[in-house]
Design an enzyme around this catalytic site. Structure first.
Site, short mmCIF file in Angstrom:
data_model
loop_
_atom_site.label_atom_id
_atom_site.label_comp_id
_atom_site.label_asym_id
_atom_site.label_seq_id
_atom_site.Cartn_x
_atom_site.Cartn_y
_atom_site.Cartn_z
N ASP A 39 0.85 -1.19 0.00
CA ASP A 39 0.00 0.00 0.00
C ASP A 39 0.89 1.24 0.00
O ASP A 39 1.55 1.53 0.99
CB ASP A 39 -0.90 0.00 1.25
N TYR A 56 3.40 9.80 -0.75
CA TYR A 56 4.48 9.21 0.06
C TYR A 56 5.84 9.38 -0.63
O TYR A 56 6.87 9.15 -0.02
CB TYR A 56 4.23 7.71 0.33
N LYS A 62 -2.55 5.93 -4.55
CA LYS A 62 -3.65 6.87 -4.25
C LYS A 62 -3.48 8.20 -4.95
O LYS A 62 -2.36 8.69 -5.11
CB LYS A 62 -3.72 7.10 -2.73
N HIS A 94 -7.43 9.70 -2.09
CA HIS A 94 -6.74 9.63 -0.79
C HIS A 94 -7.56 10.26 0.35
O HIS A 94 -7.63 9.71 1.43
CB HIS A 94 -5.38 10.33 -0.92
P1 NDP Z 1 0.94 1.64 11.81
O1 NDP Z 1 -0.19 1.59 12.75
O2 NDP Z 1 1.19 0.54 10.85
O3 NDP Z 1 2.21 1.89 12.73
C1 NDP Z 1 3.50 2.03 12.22
C2 NDP Z 1 4.40 2.34 13.42
O4 NDP Z 1 4.42 1.24 14.33
C3 NDP Z 1 5.83 2.61 13.02
O5 NDP Z 1 6.30 3.64 13.88
C4 NDP Z 1 6.53 1.30 13.32
O6 NDP Z 1 7.88 1.57 13.69
C5 NDP Z 1 5.74 0.74 14.48
N1 NDP Z 1 5.63 -0.73 14.47
C6 NDP Z 1 5.35 -1.54 13.42
N2 NDP Z 1 5.33 -2.82 13.79
C7 NDP Z 1 5.57 -2.84 15.12
C8 NDP Z 1 5.67 -3.91 16.07
N3 NDP Z 1 5.51 -5.17 15.72
N4 NDP Z 1 5.93 -3.57 17.36
C9 NDP Z 1 6.11 -2.28 17.72
N5 NDP Z 1 6.01 -1.24 16.85
C10 NDP Z 1 5.76 -1.52 15.57
O7 NDP Z 1 0.84 3.04 11.05
P2 NDP Z 1 0.86 3.49 9.53
O8 NDP Z 1 0.48 4.92 9.52
O9 NDP Z 1 2.13 3.15 8.86
O10 NDP Z 1 -0.35 2.68 8.86
C11 NDP Z 1 -0.16 1.55 8.00
C12 NDP Z 1 -0.30 1.95 6.55
O11 NDP Z 1 -1.59 2.54 6.32
C13 NDP Z 1 0.66 3.04 6.08
O12 NDP Z 1 1.99 2.61 5.97
C14 NDP Z 1 -0.01 3.45 4.80
O13 NDP Z 1 0.22 2.50 3.78
C15 NDP Z 1 -1.47 3.45 5.23
N6 NDP Z 1 -1.91 4.80 5.67
C16 NDP Z 1 -2.91 5.41 4.95
C17 NDP Z 1 -3.37 6.65 5.28
C18 NDP Z 1 -4.46 7.27 4.49
O14 NDP Z 1 -4.76 8.46 4.71
N7 NDP Z 1 -5.09 6.56 3.59
C19 NDP Z 1 -2.80 7.41 6.43
C20 NDP Z 1 -1.78 6.68 7.14
C21 NDP Z 1 -1.38 5.43 6.78
P3 NDP Z 1 9.17 1.01 12.85
O15 NDP Z 1 8.97 1.36 11.41
O16 NDP Z 1 10.31 1.70 13.50
O17 NDP Z 1 9.17 -0.48 13.11
#
Ligand code: NDP
Length: 275
Positions: free
Chosen positions: A45, A50, A75, A108
């Site tokens: 995704d 991004y 998006k 988006h």
């Molecule tokens: P998430 O809820 O997936 O959280 C990501 C965070 O959690 C990062 O800081 C990561 O740190 C940490 N993390 C991941 N795995 C673990 C674990 N097993 N234990 C502890 N911490 C962990 O947030 P996202 O915002 O990234 O949401 C997922 C996806 O949704 C995005 O990447 C994107 O593709 C989409 N999205 C869409 C949006 C929209 O408006 N349509 C807005 C926001 C996101 P680290 O990388 O350091 O491991």
């Protein structure tokens, strides 16, 4: 390990678990997405805003994985809403990704201040007819925005990608989606690490009982709720952890105790306000 698929209202299917790349730096995207593909993820995704579509595309090309085994979402950003601007944005995304078509193209944000999301949706209908995307959907659409699309256009979105985690479950939007056959994708499934979800005693107790991590419990809750999820991590060990969700099951009571944590705790922008 086979990831379950969710049936979409247009006849296509989507892997229920994928990998998200929000806040993955462009210079790191190829390395990180390559590691995700090696881990076993087949659903990526991304989004034009991004700025990492090129890295995603390079990782896909380098992987040698047949295109029909991958599911790629990107998006249309707010500044590209419209008709010709949407066509141009899609073309640019495809060039950056190095793909002939994506599997799913989303608006988006509704960006109601612009009032162009109905026009943009008609452009996405055309893009699907042209074969540049297999499915079309929306993101951050609340009930009034969905109601307008349903009233004024011919296509029901295949998905609605919304902020969704135990503190912010958006019951009205998900119920509307279920009623109209719109699959729910949960962004920020781990709350983006912006509140101590993974340290809450209610969650860690369930994790200990299953010998799993708190993150795995939250992701498993999403899967059992029927959400499509794509957690993001820059770290290979967490990619592996977040993919390892299919050897345990939460009981109905455990599932209900997490659902009871709802507190309208949004971590991202308000879809009625984001421009
Ligand atoms: P998430 O809820 O997936 O959280 C990501 C965070 O959690 C990062 O800081 C990561 O740190 C940490 N993390 C991941 N795995 C673990 C674990 N097993 N234990 C502890 N911490 C962990 O947030 P996202 O915002 O990234 O949401 C997922 C996806 O949704 C995005 O990447 C994107 O593709 C989409 N999205 C869409 C949006 C929209 O408006 N349509 C807005 C926001 C996101 P680290 O990388 O350091 O491991």
């Amino acid at each position: 390990m086979t990831v379950p698929t969710v049936q979409l209202n247009d006849g296509n299917t989507i892997p229920q678990l994928g990998f998200g790349v929000f806040l993955v730096e462009p210079v790191e995207a190829e390395r990180i997405v390559s590691e995700a593909l090696e881990t076993g993820y087949r659903h990526i995704d991304t989004a034009a805003i991004y700025r990492n579509e090129e890295g995603v595309g390079r990782a896909i090309a380098a992987s040698g994985i047949p295109r029909d085994e991958l599911f790629v979402t990107t998006k249309l950003y707010n500044s590209d809403q419209g008709t010709q601007s949407a066509y141009d944005a899609m073309q640019l995304s495809l060039e950056k990704l190095g793909l002939e078509r994506v599997n799913l193209y989303l608006i988006h944000w509704p960006s109601p201040a612009q009032d162009r999301y109905v026009e943009s949706w008609r452009a996405l209908e055309q893009l699907r007819k042209r074969g540049q995307t297999v499915s079309i959907g929306v993101s951050n659409f609340m009930v009034p925005h969905l109601e307008r699309l349903l009233a004024e256009t011919d296509t029901v979105p295949a998905v609605n990608q919304i902020e969704l985690h135990p503190y912010h479950q958006q019951p009205e939007v998900t119920a509307f989606g279920a009623e109209h056959g719109i699959a729910t994708e949960a962004w920020g499934p781990l709350g983006q690490g912006k509140y101590p979800l993974l340290e809450l005693p209610e969650i860690t107790a369930i994790a200990d009982a299953h010998g799993k991590s708190a993150a795995q419990v939250v992701l498993r809750w999403h899967l059992q709720q029927g959400h499509i999820v794509f957690p993001k991590s820059n770290r290979r060990e967490r990619m592996v952890e977040n993919f390892d969700l299919f050897d345990f099951e939460l009981s109905a009571d455990e599932q209900a105790s997490i659902t009871a944590m709802e507190r309208a705790g949004r971590v991202g922008g308000d879809p009625f306000e984001v421009k």
